[in-house]
Structure formats: structure tokens, C-alpha cells
Design an enzyme around this catalytic site. Sequence first.
Site, mmCIF file in Angstrom:
data_model
loop_
_atom_site.group_PDB
_atom_site.id
_atom_site.type_symbol
_atom_site.label_atom_id
_atom_site.label_comp_id
_atom_site.label_asym_id
_atom_site.label_seq_id
_atom_site.Cartn_x
_atom_site.Cartn_y
_atom_site.Cartn_z
ATOM 1 N N GLY A 18 0.827 -1.212 0.000
ATOM 2 C CA GLY A 18 0.000 0.000 0.000
ATOM 3 C C GLY A 18 0.856 1.255 0.000
ATOM 4 N N ARG A 28 14.085 9.707 -1.281
ATOM 5 C CA ARG A 28 15.082 10.780 -1.396
ATOM 6 C C ARG A 28 16.206 10.587 -0.370
ATOM 7 N NH1 ARG A 28 15.458 15.503 1.603
ATOM 8 N NH2 ARG A 28 16.360 17.328 0.565
ATOM 9 N N ARG A 79 1.410 -4.953 -5.857
ATOM 10 C CA ARG A 79 1.378 -6.227 -5.141
ATOM 11 C C ARG A 79 1.774 -7.278 -6.178
ATOM 12 N NH1 ARG A 79 -2.706 -3.320 -2.015
ATOM 13 N NH2 ARG A 79 -1.746 -3.241 0.037
ATOM 14 N N GLY A 109 5.016 -2.273 4.033
ATOM 15 C CA GLY A 109 4.417 -2.791 5.262
ATOM 16 C C GLY A 109 4.852 -4.219 5.551
ATOM 17 N N ASP A 110 4.115 -4.896 6.414
ATOM 18 C CA ASP A 110 4.577 -6.212 6.872
ATOM 19 C C ASP A 110 4.639 -7.245 5.748
ATOM 20 O OD1 ASP A 110 1.845 -6.323 6.703
ATOM 21 O OD2 ASP A 110 1.544 -7.413 8.569
ATOM 22 N N GLY A 111 3.738 -7.162 4.765
ATOM 23 C CA GLY A 111 3.785 -8.077 3.629
ATOM 24 C C GLY A 111 5.093 -7.909 2.862
ATOM 25 N N THR A 133 3.431 2.851 5.790
ATOM 26 C CA THR A 133 2.029 2.431 5.746
ATOM 27 C C THR A 133 1.213 3.386 6.602
ATOM 28 O OG1 THR A 133 0.455 0.784 6.572
ATOM 29 C CG2 THR A 133 2.657 0.655 7.478
ATOM 30 N N ASP A 135 -1.369 2.784 8.202
ATOM 31 C CA ASP A 135 -2.086 2.111 9.297
ATOM 32 C C ASP A 135 -1.376 2.143 10.653
ATOM 33 O OD1 ASP A 135 -4.216 1.430 7.683
ATOM 34 O OD2 ASP A 135 -3.256 -0.401 6.989
ATOM 35 N N ASP A 137 0.507 0.022 12.018
ATOM 36 C CA ASP A 137 0.251 -1.241 12.718
ATOM 37 C C ASP A 137 1.481 -2.129 12.845
ATOM 38 O OD1 ASP A 137 0.437 -1.677 10.039
ATOM 39 O OD2 ASP A 137 -1.270 -3.011 9.876
ATOM 40 N N ARG A 179 -8.447 -1.616 8.489
ATOM 41 C CA ARG A 179 -9.187 -2.872 8.374
ATOM 42 C C ARG A 179 -8.978 -3.741 9.610
ATOM 43 N NH1 ARG A 179 -7.512 -4.175 2.816
ATOM 44 N NH2 ARG A 179 -8.712 -2.526 1.874
HETATM 45 P P1 ADP Z 1 2.209 -4.355 2.640
HETATM 46 O O1 ADP Z 1 3.678 -4.369 2.434
HETATM 47 O O2 ADP Z 1 1.634 -2.966 2.562
HETATM 48 O O3 ADP Z 1 1.789 -5.133 3.883
HETATM 49 P P2 ADP Z 1 1.244 -6.607 0.964
HETATM 50 O O4 ADP Z 1 0.810 -7.428 2.122
HETATM 51 O O5 ADP Z 1 0.360 -6.528 -0.204
HETATM 52 O O6 ADP Z 1 1.526 -5.086 1.370
HETATM 53 O O7 ADP Z 1 2.659 -7.157 0.498
HETATM 54 C C1 ADP Z 1 3.359 -6.561 -0.569
HETATM 55 C C2 ADP Z 1 4.024 -7.603 -1.423
HETATM 56 O O8 ADP Z 1 5.015 -8.315 -0.654
HETATM 57 C C3 ADP Z 1 3.111 -8.695 -1.937
HETATM 58 O O9 ADP Z 1 2.392 -8.302 -3.084
HETATM 59 C C4 ADP Z 1 4.116 -9.790 -2.285
HETATM 60 O O10 ADP Z 1 4.736 -9.551 -3.526
HETATM 61 C C5 ADP Z 1 5.168 -9.620 -1.185
HETATM 62 N N1 ADP Z 1 4.883 -10.630 -0.152
HETATM 63 C C6 ADP Z 1 4.003 -10.577 0.869
HETATM 64 N N2 ADP Z 1 3.971 -11.731 1.564
HETATM 65 C C7 ADP Z 1 4.850 -12.560 0.953
HETATM 66 C C8 ADP Z 1 5.289 -13.903 1.163
HETATM 67 N N3 ADP Z 1 4.792 -14.649 2.167
HETATM 68 N N4 ADP Z 1 6.231 -14.418 0.342
HETATM 69 C C9 ADP Z 1 6.744 -13.680 -0.662
HETATM 70 N N5 ADP Z 1 6.361 -12.421 -0.929
HETATM 71 C C10 ADP Z 1 5.450 -11.852 -0.146
#
Ligand code: ADP
Length: 330
Positions: A18, A28, A79, A109-111, A133, A135, A137, A179
Amino acid sequence: MDKHNKAIRRLGVFTSGGDAPGMNAAIRAVVRTAVYHGLEVFGIYRGYEGMIEGDIVPLDKRDVANIIHRGGTILKTARSKRFRTSEGRNEAYEALRAKEIDGLIVIGGDGSFTGGRIFHEEYGVPVMGVPGTIDNDLYGTDYTIGFDTAVNTAIEALDRIRDTASSHNRLFFVEVMGRDTGYIALNTGIGSGAGAILIPESSVDLDILMNHLEKTEKHKKLFSLIVVAEGNENGNAQQLADEIKVRFPHYDTKVTIIGHLQRGGAPSALDRLLASRMGYTAVESILQGHTNMMVGVQDNHMQLVTFEDAITKHKAIDADLMRMADILSQ
Ligand code: ADP
């Protein structure tokens, strides 16, 4: 002891997941700190998806001029489903190798950190994370980049709604983002003087809520602003308003969903400062040999937290802040 990692010569930076206001200020800071240390820097477009596709361009310190005040991210974000597969990550690794990129700064973020952690474990490329992010969180940091701006935007909206809210028995349900977490709602609610704040972390019974509002009405309060996080347990703003209409028909309810307005706009002073400090610290840290870690701010000091902790541990909402919000809303 000098842990300077002599191996890193070419650093890649990207934004992922996000988007959040202040990501540009972080880009930067990363580019300029890295250039200061004599590194070559590459911008990777559209997060892991662009990495797989080799959508990678060199960035010099002048390429990041005139972006500190801009919302969004000049590197775009995405994503990537493919990065979740080992084939996808292998393609990403080959694309990095082709450019001889030997270190990564991921802003997300955490993903995004989960992806970075797995990638590091598979290929050994040093990775540092910068929390971007709205959020707020993530465990290990008091604030994430974009949160302050999002709260400011929401408060400005609430102020405007308050201006129009001048009739008896009017209930305004204002939905903000969040969320799974109520940080935006709690801070927006306190900052805008809301009558009640409904967040995913605590379930509020509608009867108790209405009781509270009836009490304030007796004290000649003319209207109520209720801030609702989109992930609220008992329903989002529209669902709550619908239920109130059925059970308490004498109330005139209005619903406003602030939505994506909260993601856009110029980053606040706090977010620009935070993003600058975090981007700078991320580069300094990766050069000192740290990897698989996220930069965080705690008690106004920069600190590092492992990806594992940032991803798996839960940052609890401050119970005293919730109590205070309750007391101040009477
Ligand atoms: P955020 O970073 O904001 O939490 P997402 O959860 O959508 O956003 O994660 C961003 C991207 O990180 C995902 O689209 C994916 O490419 C990568 N990612 C997330 N989880 C995994 C995972 N378990 N293994 C590999 N890549 C991941």
C-alpha cells in the site's frame, strides 16, 4: 567495531504494498545517503513485480530533487503474486544480478517485509526495511510513514463535518481507514473531539453507545460525531447507521466515508522528518552490516527491529489513550 559491509556497492530501493504519503521523502533520503557513501543507487519500479521484470533505473541525487513534498511514490508500488513463488523470486534475483545490485532497501508494510525476509534467506542479499504504511500497525516502531498525514487529512474532514452538524439528534458516522487496526480512528477521534470511537480492537455494544449518546444529549450536546474504523467488529459506518435507523428512528443519521483521500496529499512535516530519518538510518545500518531488519522510531530514537518481530509481534493499542478518549468525549 566497524561492521562496514564492504560488499555493498550497488543499492536497490523500492516501494511495495500500500502507498503512503512520505514514501518519496524516504526514497530521497535513501538515495542521497547512499550517494554520500559512494554507492550507486537503483530505483526498482512497482515493488517486487518490477524487480522480477527488471524494471530498474539508476538514480542519482538530482533524480530525487523536488519530491520531498509530494504524496504517492515516484517509484510506483504494486502487489506481486509472482514474488510469492520461488520461480518469481529467482527471476527477481537474476534481474538484480544483471545490474549487480547487492543490497536492498524496501519501503512498505509487513507483507513487503515478509517478502524481503524470505528473499534474504534464499539468496543472501542484505535487506533493510523502512515502514511505510498509513495504518501504523507495525511492531517495533511508534509511528510508520504516512500515518500522521492520514490522521491530519481525516481530522480536517471531521472539522468540516462538525461545521455542518448543527441540528438536534444528528448522528454522523465517519469511517476512516483501518481494516485490522484502529490507530487512525483513535487518533482521528481524539484529535477531532469525536463523541465515540469504534475500532476493531474493542467491541462496543450499540446499546451502550446509544446510552452514552443519550446522556450527552441531556447535557445539551446538539450532535455527535462518531469515528468508525472500516474494520470495526460491529459493522462499518453504513451498517451501524442502518441499524441505528431501525432501533432508534428518532435519530437522523449521516454517513461519510473518507476513503482514499487519506492516502493522498502532501506529507505532513512529521512524516517528512520521519521518512528522512528512517531512509538515512536504513542506509547507514545496511552499510554497517545489518540485514533483515526494519528501522523504527521509539521514544524519538531510531532503532532496529528484526523483520521477524516486526511481522509477527502485535503492537497493542494504548488502553489509557482509549480511556482518555472516553473521558474527554463526555
Ligand atoms: P504491505 O507491504 O503494505 O503489507 P502486501 O501485504 O500486499 O503489502 O505485500 C506486498 C508484497 O510483498 C506482496 O504483493 C508480495 O509480492 C510480497 N509478499 C508478501 N507476503 C509474501 C510472502 N509470504 N512471500 C513472498 N512475498 C510476499
